[in-house]
Design a protein around this motif. Structure first.
Motif, PDB file in Angstrom:
ATOM      1  N   HIS A 185       0.836  -1.089  -0.012  1.00 15.37           N
ATOM      2  CA  HIS A 185       0.032  -0.019  -0.177  1.00 15.37           C
ATOM      3  C   HIS A 185       0.945   1.281  -0.019  1.00 15.37           C
ATOM      4  O   HIS A 185       1.704   1.520   1.000  1.00 15.37           O
ATOM      5  CB  HIS A 185      -0.744  -0.100   1.117  1.00 15.37           C
ATOM      6  CG  HIS A 185      -2.051  -1.142   1.173  1.00 15.37           C
ATOM      7  ND1 HIS A 185      -3.278  -1.035   0.520  1.00 15.37           N
ATOM      8  CD2 HIS A 185      -1.966  -2.284   1.683  1.00 15.37           C
ATOM      9  CE1 HIS A 185      -3.813  -2.397   0.850  1.00 15.37           C
ATOM     10  NE2 HIS A 185      -3.028  -3.100   1.638  1.00 15.37           N
ATOM     11  N   PHE A 186       0.756   2.227  -1.004  1.00 15.02           N
ATOM     12  CA  PHE A 186       1.669   3.122  -1.436  1.00 15.02           C
ATOM     13  C   PHE A 186       0.944   4.333  -1.061  1.00 15.02           C
ATOM     14  O   PHE A 186      -0.152   4.496  -1.026  1.00 15.02           O
ATOM     15  CB  PHE A 186       2.094   3.085  -2.632  1.00 15.02           C
ATOM     16  CG  PHE A 186       2.973   2.075  -3.242  1.00 15.02           C
ATOM     17  CD1 PHE A 186       4.114   1.760  -2.536  1.00 15.02           C
ATOM     18  CD2 PHE A 186       2.487   1.142  -4.183  1.00 15.02           C
ATOM     19  CE1 PHE A 186       4.845   0.524  -3.114  1.00 15.02           C
ATOM     20  CE2 PHE A 186       3.118   0.187  -4.696  1.00 15.02           C
ATOM     21  CZ  PHE A 186       4.381  -0.363  -4.288  1.00 15.02           C
TER      22      PHE A 186
ATOM     23  N   PHE B 153       2.533   8.429  -4.621  1.00 16.66           N
ATOM     24  CA  PHE B 153       3.757   7.543  -5.037  1.00 16.66           C
ATOM     25  C   PHE B 153       3.534   6.835  -6.183  1.00 16.66           C
ATOM     26  O   PHE B 153       2.225   6.142  -6.418  1.00 16.66           O
ATOM     27  CB  PHE B 153       4.006   6.419  -3.806  1.00 16.66           C
ATOM     28  CG  PHE B 153       5.098   5.604  -4.032  1.00 16.66           C
ATOM     29  CD1 PHE B 153       6.052   5.774  -3.345  1.00 16.66           C
ATOM     30  CD2 PHE B 153       4.849   4.193  -4.740  1.00 16.66           C
ATOM     31  CE1 PHE B 153       7.324   4.841  -3.463  1.00 16.66           C
ATOM     32  CE2 PHE B 153       5.790   3.533  -4.909  1.00 16.66           C
ATOM     33  CZ  PHE B 153       7.239   3.797  -4.435  1.00 16.66           C
ATOM     34  N   VAL B 154       4.235   6.679  -7.228  1.00 16.39           N
ATOM     35  CA  VAL B 154       4.005   6.217  -8.505  1.00 16.39           C
ATOM     36  C   VAL B 154       4.810   4.759  -8.733  1.00 16.39           C
ATOM     37  O   VAL B 154       6.026   4.889  -8.660  1.00 16.39           O
ATOM     38  CB  VAL B 154       4.303   6.958  -9.808  1.00 16.39           C
ATOM     39  CG1 VAL B 154       4.300   6.365 -11.086  1.00 16.39           C
ATOM     40  CG2 VAL B 154       3.601   8.209  -9.668  1.00 16.39           C
ATOM     41  N   PHE B 155       4.184   3.731  -8.834  1.00 18.33           N
ATOM     42  CA  PHE B 155       4.990   2.574  -8.914  1.00 18.33           C
ATOM     43  C   PHE B 155       5.490   2.457 -10.312  1.00 18.33           C
ATOM     44  O   PHE B 155       4.612   2.541 -11.254  1.00 18.33           O
ATOM     45  CB  PHE B 155       4.073   1.587  -8.280  1.00 18.33           C
ATOM     46  CG  PHE B 155       4.573  -0.145  -8.892  1.00 18.33           C
ATOM     47  CD1 PHE B 155       5.349  -0.655  -7.955  1.00 18.33           C
ATOM     48  CD2 PHE B 155       3.986  -0.746 -10.188  1.00 18.33           C
ATOM     49  CE1 PHE B 155       5.882  -2.059  -8.197  1.00 18.33           C
ATOM     50  CE2 PHE B 155       4.602  -2.027 -10.230  1.00 18.33           C
ATOM     51  CZ  PHE B 155       5.494  -2.469  -9.315  1.00 18.33           C
ATOM     52  N   THR B 156       6.862   2.112 -10.488  1.00 19.28           N
ATOM     53  CA  THR B 156       7.251   1.981 -11.693  1.00 19.28           C
ATOM     54  C   THR B 156       7.518   0.554 -12.164  1.00 19.28           C
ATOM     55  O   THR B 156       7.154  -0.132 -13.220  1.00 19.28           O
ATOM     56  CB  THR B 156       8.464   2.701 -11.742  1.00 19.28           C
ATOM     57  OG1 THR B 156       9.628   2.316 -10.670  1.00 19.28           O
ATOM     58  CG2 THR B 156       8.217   4.190 -11.719  1.00 19.28           C
TER      59      THR B 156
ATOM     60  N   SER C 179       3.968   6.976   4.661  1.00 22.66           N
ATOM     61  CA  SER C 179       4.087   5.833   4.849  1.00 22.66           C
ATOM     62  C   SER C 179       3.783   4.755   3.913  1.00 22.66           C
ATOM     63  O   SER C 179       2.883   5.062   3.018  1.00 22.66           O
ATOM     64  CB  SER C 179       3.254   5.315   6.271  1.00 22.66           C
ATOM     65  OG  SER C 179       3.666   6.199   7.330  1.00 22.66           O
ATOM     66  N   MET C 180       4.622   3.728   3.755  1.00 17.76           N
ATOM     67  CA  MET C 180       4.532   2.344   3.000  1.00 17.76           C
ATOM     68  C   MET C 180       4.110   1.399   3.754  1.00 17.76           C
ATOM     69  O   MET C 180       4.881   1.160   5.031  1.00 17.76           O
ATOM     70  CB  MET C 180       5.632   2.012   2.035  1.00 17.76           C
ATOM     71  CG  MET C 180       5.380   0.872   1.331  1.00 17.76           C
ATOM     72  SD  MET C 180       6.982   0.633   0.549  1.00 17.76           S
ATOM     73  CE  MET C 180       7.394   1.938  -0.402  1.00 17.76           C
ATOM     74  N   GLN C 181       3.010   0.618   3.346  1.00 14.58           N
ATOM     75  CA  GLN C 181       2.633  -0.599   4.219  1.00 14.58           C
ATOM     76  C   GLN C 181       2.710  -1.742   3.313  1.00 14.58           C
ATOM     77  O   GLN C 181       2.096  -1.775   2.259  1.00 14.58           O
ATOM     78  CB  GLN C 181       1.205  -0.130   4.856  1.00 14.58           C
ATOM     79  CG  GLN C 181       1.205   0.947   5.626  1.00 14.58           C
ATOM     80  CD  GLN C 181      -0.260   0.904   6.307  1.00 14.58           C
ATOM     81  OE1 GLN C 181      -1.269   0.599   5.863  1.00 14.58           O
ATOM     82  NE2 GLN C 181      -0.424   1.394   7.892  1.00 14.58           N
ATOM     83  N   ILE C 182       3.094  -2.922   4.042  1.00 17.85           N
ATOM     84  CA  ILE C 182       3.035  -4.112   3.491  1.00 17.85           C
ATOM     85  C   ILE C 182       2.081  -4.943   4.484  1.00 17.85           C
ATOM     86  O   ILE C 182       2.393  -5.496   5.363  1.00 17.85           O
ATOM     87  CB  ILE C 182       4.449  -4.884   3.503  1.00 17.85           C
ATOM     88  CG1 ILE C 182       5.583  -3.845   2.761  1.00 17.85           C
ATOM     89  CG2 ILE C 182       4.503  -6.114   2.752  1.00 17.85           C
ATOM     90  CD1 ILE C 182       4.965  -3.651   1.113  1.00 17.85           C
TER      91      ILE C 182
END
Length: 620
Positions: free
Chosen positions: A120-121, A125-128, A168-171
């Motif tokens: 969860h970004f 935040f852009v996932f590449t 925050s980034m969540q896994i």
């Protein structure tokens, strides 16, 4: 020689003492000694002992079971079997790709099934890309994981967030232990600290100037990263007393001070130049502010850098002031009003000024001015090409304006009664001057004052009338006319609104009825609704909106009167004064109209003239 000790004879105890001791040991609850020759009492004690031992055994089993559950945690996930660790950069620059490693390991002594990780970004935040690729959007399905086995997922992404900020980034990890039928979940949160940006901003300009001098500012935007950046926006915030003459390159939209930058290559720099002058009344240190940031898909501005440049305004030679209708701010006026303008000027320098020329300009974005200059009082000024000019030919002291010398010009210009085709309802006025200091007659300065914007309110008009007959001579009232004592006469009140220039909103018309007037509960309106309040005797027409294409709308309601002897020979008051107010959707001004009370005289009814005075009832 032998001898022997004499035997000591044991003394017998009294029977009473023995019974007393037995009673202490064996007496029951009733104080009696039981019959010890029978076993009944002993059987009762054995049963009780067995029950007590069984209770203790059950309690011990329960305590051991609770201890087992507490120690082994078979349904708790306080110490997860799947360990997650995320490696993230300590300092992150927005607009730059970064690598994030998600490491996972089975730390339990049993296999894990249905292992799945979901990222969860934060917003922006852009996932590449990632290695391995996700099986679903931002989700990686691992499957089974044997004891002590591990793996890693590498994620690349670019954060586009404001500076500075923390995100925050969540896994989210999901798994199922081999000896369980239900899934477990854990969340690992990693803070992201964004302290720098790949976009740099610089601003430069003059440190000092005087009002009227043309000056320029330069703004530069640079991408300092090794990667291309996209979707930038540069804002320029100019002070209110700075007049922009040129922006290069041209801004994204007309009459704005911002530029959309589609992309910047690695280490590329773009420059923007602003040219203009400060108004005559500008003083002190005045800042010019520039700000650059990313713009996301929802048009949110994510600031990356802001800077300002302060320019000190030295004392000008000529001070100009413009006052319109008693105010130095933007304002609204009505059609047919008079625009009264006061212009004052003063030499605030230490040297005389030569050949001073004053002028007042009128500008519209399109269309003609809604002003009647033929009937204007310009105090000797010459009007030409939307400009009124005064020089030494009109005002003698403008040939040489000595230090401290000043003057005032008061002019009046009528506003047209209507807005005709190709005529604008919005214009600006600006006071300006040109001058030459005597000691340096080759240098000529132009000084401009702060412009004022004049907006004309909509051409709204309102009429209120009471009639017995309509325009065709057909009776809309009833009963005797002129009114007669003791007999009821009914009249109709008409309210009309005319409007063509702007849309209107939130309107209402109100009046109150005298106590002798009866509300007949008959009414019709083209728009909105008419209501009568019996307690306050207020009649109100509520109008939510009126389109400028409607031209005119109308409402009417019926009232009646039964005159008394005291009314003979008089006109009867049928309504109290009427008030109309409505908001102009363009100027945001509230338009007010007040009209006088209405009587039985009926001046607006040509078919009922001279029939309003109450007559005596000859039958009484």
């Amino acid at each position: 020689m032998g001898f022997s000790l004499p035997l000591k004879r044991k003394r017998r105890r009294p029977i009473k003492d023995i019974e007393r001791e037995l009673r202490v040991i064996y007496h029951g609850r009733d104080g009696r000694i039981p019959d010890l020759t029978k076993l009944e009492y002993q059987r009762k004690s054995l049963l009780t002992a067995i029950l007590i031992r069984m209770s203790i055994l059950l309690l011990l089993v329960f305590v051991i079971g609770i201890g087992f559950l507490f120690y082994w945690h078979p349904y708790s996930n306080t110490n997860p079997s799947l360990q997650i660790e995320v490696e993230a950069p300590q300092a992150i620059r927005t607009g730059e790709p970064n690598l994030y490693r998600v490491r996972y390991a089975n730390t339990s002594k049993q296999s894990l099934a249905a292992v799945q990780l979901t990222a969860h970004f934060p917003q922006g935040f852009v996932f590449t890309e990632s290695l391995p690729k996700p099986t679903e959007p931002f989700t990686w399905t691992i499957g089974s994981l044997s004891p002590s086995s591990n793996g890693v997922i590498e994620i690349w992404g670019i954060p586009y967030l404001s500076i500075p900020s923390t995100a925050s980034m969540q896994i989210l990890s999901t798994y199922r232990p081999a000896n369980m039928n239900s899934d477990f979940q854990d969340i690992t949160t990693v803070p992201l600290y964004l302290t720098e940006s790949v976009v740099k901003l610089a601003l430069s300009g003059p440190e000092k100037t005087i009002p009227g001098d043309k000056i320029s500012y330069t703004i530069t935007v640079q991408n300092i990263s090794e990667h291309q950046v996209k979707n930038l926006r540069l804002y320029l915030k100019t002070p209110s007393d700075f007049f922009i003459e040129e922006l290069s390159p041209a801004p994204t939209q007309n009459n704005t001070s911002f530029w959309d930058i589609e992309w910047l290559n690695s280490n590329q720099t773009m420059s923007y130049v602003l040219t203009g002058t400060f108004a005559s009344e500008a003083t002190g240190s005045i800042p010019l502010i520039a700000e650059v940031g990313f713009v996301d898909a929802k048009e949110n501005f994510l600031s990356q850098a802001q800077t300002e440049w302060n320019t000190e305004l030295l004392g000008g030679n000529l001070l100009l002031h413009l006052i319109a209708n008693g105010s130095n701010t933007n304002q609204t006026v009505a059609l047919s009003d008079r625009l009264r303008i006061s212009l004052d000027y003063k030499n605030t320098g230490s040297e005389p000024l030569e050949n001073v020329v004053l002028w007042l300009t009128f500008q519209t974005e399109n269309g003609k001015l809604p002003l009647n200059f033929k009937e204007a009082d310009l105090e000797g000024g010459l009007f030409e090409d939307n400009r009124i000019e005064w020089d030494e030919k009109n005002i003698s002291n403008l040939s040489i304006l000595n230090p401290g010398e000043s003057g005032i010009l008061d002019i009046m210009i009528p506003i047209t009664p209507t807005i005709i085709e190709n005529m604008s309802d919005l214009f600006t006025i600006q006071f300006a001057a040109s001058l030459k200091p005597i000691k340096d007659s080759q240098i000529k300065h132009t000084i401009e004052g702060t412009p004022l914007q004049i907006q004309i309110n909509s051409d709204t008009s309102f009429t209120s009338m009471i009639r017995y007959f309509n325009d065709d001579g057909v009776a809309v009232g009833s009963g005797p006319l002129p009114p007669v004592v003791g007999k009821k006469t009914t009249y109709r009140v008409f309210w009309n609104i005319h409007n063509q220039l702007h849309d209107l909103e939130n309107g209402s018309i109100t009046t109150s009825l005298p106590k002798t007037i009866v509300w007949e509960d008959r009414s019709i309106s083209d728009q909105g609704i008419i209501r009568f309040d019996e307690t306050t005797r207020m009649v109100t027409w509520f109008i939510p909106e009126i389109s400028k294409t409607s031209d005119s709308i109308q409402a009417w309601f019926d009232i009646s009167i039964t005159p008394t002897e005291s009314d003979i020979g008089k006109f009867i008051k049928l309504t109290n004064p009427t008030a109309f107010e409505i908001k102009d959707s363009v100027t945001q001004d509230t338009i007010h109209v007040s009209l006088p009370l209405l009587t039985s005289e009926l001046p607006d009814d040509p078919f009922a003239s001279s029939n309003g005075v109450v007559m005596a009832n000859e039958t009484l």
